[in-house]
Design a protein around this motif. Structure first.
Motif, PDB file in Angstrom:
ATOM      1  N   ASP A  50      35.345  33.102  21.562  1.00 49.87           N
ATOM      2  CA  ASP A  50      35.763  31.766  21.999  1.00 49.87           C
ATOM      3  C   ASP A  50      36.698  31.839  23.210  1.00 49.87           C
ATOM      4  N   ILE A  51      37.620  32.808  23.197  1.00 46.67           N
ATOM      5  CA  ILE A  51      38.526  32.968  24.342  1.00 46.67           C
ATOM      6  C   ILE A  51      37.744  33.404  25.578  1.00 46.67           C
ATOM      7  N   SER A  52      36.789  34.315  25.392  1.00 52.20           N
ATOM      8  CA  SER A  52      35.949  34.786  26.506  1.00 52.20           C
ATOM      9  C   SER A  52      35.217  33.632  27.173  1.00 52.20           C
ATOM     10  N   GLU A  53      34.665  32.746  26.356  1.00 54.98           N
ATOM     11  CA  GLU A  53      33.890  31.629  26.881  1.00 54.98           C
ATOM     12  C   GLU A  53      34.754  30.672  27.711  1.00 54.98           C
ATOM     13  N   ALA A  54      36.047  30.666  27.440  1.00 55.66           N
ATOM     14  CA  ALA A  54      36.935  29.715  28.121  1.00 55.66           C
ATOM     15  C   ALA A  54      37.525  30.264  29.417  1.00 55.66           C
ATOM     16  N   LEU A  55      37.309  31.550  29.697  1.00 59.94           N
ATOM     17  CA  LEU A  55      37.907  32.177  30.880  1.00 59.94           C
ATOM     18  C   LEU A  55      36.971  32.096  32.085  1.00 59.94           C
ATOM     19  N   ILE A  56      37.542  31.876  33.259  1.00 58.28           N
ATOM     20  CA  ILE A  56      36.753  31.845  34.489  1.00 58.28           C
ATOM     21  C   ILE A  56      36.933  33.167  35.242  1.00 58.28           C
ATOM     22  N   THR A  57      36.150  33.341  36.296  1.00 59.87           N
ATOM     23  CA  THR A  57      36.110  34.614  37.027  1.00 59.87           C
ATOM     24  C   THR A  57      37.483  35.033  37.548  1.00 59.87           C
ATOM     25  N   ASP A  58      38.214  34.111  38.167  1.00 61.98           N
ATOM     26  CA  ASP A  58      39.531  34.447  38.718  1.00 61.98           C
ATOM     27  C   ASP A  58      40.506  34.875  37.623  1.00 61.98           C
ATOM     28  N   GLU A  59      40.377  34.250  36.455  1.00 61.65           N
ATOM     29  CA  GLU A  59      41.261  34.599  35.342  1.00 61.65           C
ATOM     30  C   GLU A  59      40.934  35.989  34.801  1.00 61.65           C
ATOM     31  N   LEU A  60      39.665  36.355  34.771  1.00 63.51           N
ATOM     32  CA  LEU A  60      39.281  37.705  34.357  1.00 63.51           C
ATOM     33  C   LEU A  60      39.865  38.731  35.319  1.00 63.51           C
ATOM     34  N   ALA A  61      39.793  38.425  36.624  1.00 63.08           N
ATOM     35  CA  ALA A  61      40.373  39.330  37.628  1.00 63.08           C
ATOM     36  C   ALA A  61      41.869  39.497  37.390  1.00 63.08           C
ATOM     37  N   ALA A  62      42.539  38.411  37.020  1.00 69.85           N
ATOM     38  CA  ALA A  62      43.980  38.468  36.750  1.00 69.85           C
ATOM     39  C   ALA A  62      44.265  39.323  35.514  1.00 69.85           C
ATOM     40  N   LEU A  63      43.487  39.131  34.462  1.00 64.70           N
ATOM     41  CA  LEU A  63      43.673  39.904  33.235  1.00 64.70           C
ATOM     42  C   LEU A  63      43.470  41.398  33.502  1.00 64.70           C
ATOM     43  N   LYS A  64      42.467  41.728  34.291  1.00 65.20           N
ATOM     44  CA  LYS A  64      42.211  43.130  34.632  1.00 65.20           C
ATOM     45  C   LYS A  64      43.385  43.707  35.421  1.00 65.20           C
ATOM     46  N   PHE A  65      43.883  42.944  36.373  1.00 66.71           N
ATOM     47  CA  PHE A  65      45.009  43.401  37.198  1.00 66.71           C
ATOM     48  C   PHE A  65      46.241  43.659  36.335  1.00 66.71           C
ATOM     49  N   LEU A  66      46.510  42.765  35.397  1.00 69.45           N
ATOM     50  CA  LEU A  66      47.694  42.888  34.549  1.00 69.45           C
ATOM     51  C   LEU A  66      47.579  44.025  33.535  1.00 69.45           C
ATOM     52  N   SER A  67      46.365  44.540  33.341  1.00 68.86           N
ATOM     53  CA  SER A  67      46.134  45.597  32.349  1.00 68.86           C
ATOM     54  C   SER A  67      46.021  46.984  32.968  1.00 68.86           C
ATOM     55  N   LEU A  99      55.478  41.247  38.955  1.00 70.53           N
ATOM     56  CA  LEU A  99      55.921  40.854  40.295  1.00 70.53           C
ATOM     57  C   LEU A  99      54.726  40.673  41.227  1.00 70.53           C
ATOM     58  N   LEU A 100      53.836  41.673  41.258  1.00 68.16           N
ATOM     59  CA  LEU A 100      52.680  41.600  42.166  1.00 68.16           C
ATOM     60  C   LEU A 100      51.790  40.411  41.837  1.00 68.16           C
ATOM     61  N   TYR A 101      51.562  40.171  40.544  1.00 65.39           N
ATOM     62  CA  TYR A 101      50.723  39.042  40.148  1.00 65.39           C
ATOM     63  C   TYR A 101      51.392  37.722  40.558  1.00 65.39           C
TER      64      TYR A 101
END
Length: 469
Positions: free
Chosen positions: A24-41, A119-121
């Motif tokens: 359900d969380i996956s379905e609600a995320l957009i491309t830019d948000e996935l990029a942000a999650l990857k960056f933060l991880s 900070l970078l994000y």
């Protein structure tokens, strides 16, 4: 030498509810948000692995494999959603709120996203499209133009700056210099971050424990911090990476399924690190010694380092050949002593051995298994290594104990080592730091009710930091 096959199931099977939550969380995320999650991880999953991920479900699977999220342990998922301001998902699916997360993340050690990455994000979020154009223009001489195309987001630009060594956790001078001309407010945020980091570093040094001698035996004084010298890593290739991989034995029941995956992982990582790799399969005991001896006689004058991986069964202090005969680990390592291999004298020689140190299972003290699949043991430890400088031996387990190998994905130790190399080498971490992280990661797992504790034996005299191409 006992050899047992251990197939076991995870003690913490993901419930249907947990999978539905991630779906359900996956379905609600957009491309830019996935990029942000990857960056933060990026401190937890290697950049090369994250780059291949194109959808949220694959991202969550990667986090599960790293043990960052699982049923009953969702703090990192909550933090990620909080960082990207998806308070709606945080409230609807995880029963949390902005206020609750702000309180939670104030507790020391709770935040898994580093202050540096936060900070970078934050900078990427604060910059306008026009600001990003300015940044790209000013970076044209330092980053290839094809990486600065119009559609490249600021997060991608920051990743390229990290990849090219332009910015890092303790050096943001170039980024500050770029921003001061048109976004002095953001430049000030970097100043504040650097001030806090300096303050925290000072506190750590202040609280660093000092050795104290009993009265009457003399006093030990604190010595000033001195920078540690590093081995030179200037050649290309840096050296040979030799893999002795015993998969098939005379006794077909001793076949080491999954070891091919270990060979593939090591070749991938060390080719990336600019080593000349070579793998030799199913060698008899004498052939293993001859092959190592052959490399010790080569001219390494234009090399910086030598690396050898050995995957097999074994006993304490010995490695088993495909012919069921044994070769002493000490004899293999001795081939690279200063007198036996003068062209590598003063240069690091690294040996990594995936083989049991005995037939005893290491007792576990935790109650939750966090690894699933079919595991086997590689029932051998290091009796001793030559008293020579510049040699490191990494063992999959301490003396007298078994180590574990998944028949589908490879050994716990080697796969973790390769993951940590991919994750930490781009951050310029030294080898001992990386191996300590491997010890922590492997040591926390419970495998069929047993533990596994890798071991590092080192006479390295300097830091070894692998250069990223």
């Amino acid at each position: 030498m006992p050899h047992s096959i251990k197939g076991f199931k995870s003690g913490c099977k993901m419930s249907t509810g947990f999978h539905k939550l991630l779906f359900d969380i996956s379905e609600a995320l957009i491309t830019d948000e996935l990029a942000a999650l990857k960056f933060l991880s990026l401190e937890h999953v290697p950049m090369r692995q994250l780059e291949a991920i194109e959808e949220p479900k694959a991202f969550f699977e990667a986090l599960q494999k790293k043990g960052m999220i699982e049923a009953g342990s969702l703090s990192f998922l909550k933090e990620l959603l909080f960082r990207i301001s998806r308070m709606d998902l945080l409230a609807a699916h995880l029963g949390s709120s902005r206020e609750e997360m702000e309180r939670e993340l104030q507790i020391p050690g709770r935040a898994k996203v580093s202050a540096y990455r936060q900070l970078l994000y934050g900078i990427a979020e604060d910059l306008t499209p026009e600001d990003v154009k300015h940044v790209k223009f000013l970076l044209q001489e330092q980053i290839p133009k094809n990486k600065l195309q119009d559609n490249a987001s600021m997060l991608k630009v920051l990743l390229e700056m990290e990849r090219n060594g332009i910015i890092k956790e303790d050096d943001l001078a170039v980024l500050k210099d770029i921003l001061k001309g048109f976004r002095a407010d953001i430049k000030k945020k970097i100043d504040i971050y650097e001030g806090k980091k300096k303050e925290n570093d000072s506190k750590e040094k202040l609280h660093y424990p000092l050795s104290v001698c009993p009265a009457g035996q003399g006093a030990e004084v604190e010595t000033p911090h001195m920078p540690v010298e590093s081995y030179k890593m200037k050649n290309n290739p840096h050296g040979y990476c030799v893999i002795l991989n015993n998969h098939i034995f005379k006794n077909p029941y001793e076949a080491r399924e999954g070891t091919v995956k270990d060979g593939e992982a090591v070749k991938r990582v060390f080719k990336w690190l600019q080593f000349e790799t070579a793998e030799y399969m199913n060698l008899e005991a004498k052939q293993m010694y001859v092959k190592v001896k052959e490399y010790s006689r080569k001219d390494h004058s234009n090399m910086d380092c030598f690396v050898c991986f050995i995957f097999s069964h074994g006993e304490k202090g010995k490695i088993k050949g495909a012919d069921h005969e044994f070769v002493n680990i000490k004899d293999l390592v001795s081939c690279f002593s200063g007198s036996n291999c003068p062209s590598l004298a003063g240069k690091p020689k690294l040996f990594f051995i995936q083989a049991c140190q005995g037939s005893v299972g290491h007792p576990a003290v935790t109650v939750k298994e966090d690894f699933s699949g079919h595991f086997e043991t590689d029932a051998t430890p290091l009796n001793s290594i030559p008293d020579q400088a510049d040699i490191l031996v990494g063992m999959a387990t301490v003396e007298d104990y078994e180590c574990y190998r998944c028949t589908e994905t490879g050994s716990v130790y080697i796969q973790c080592l390769c993951d940590k190399m991919e994750l930490l080498c781009p951050l310029h971490k030294d080898l001992i730091t990386i191996l300590t992280e491997v010890n922590k990661e492997v040591g926390r797992r419970v495998l069929n009710g047993w533990k596994q504790m890798p071991k590092i034996t080192s006479t390295l005299r300097k830091q070894l930091i692998f250069q990223i191409p």
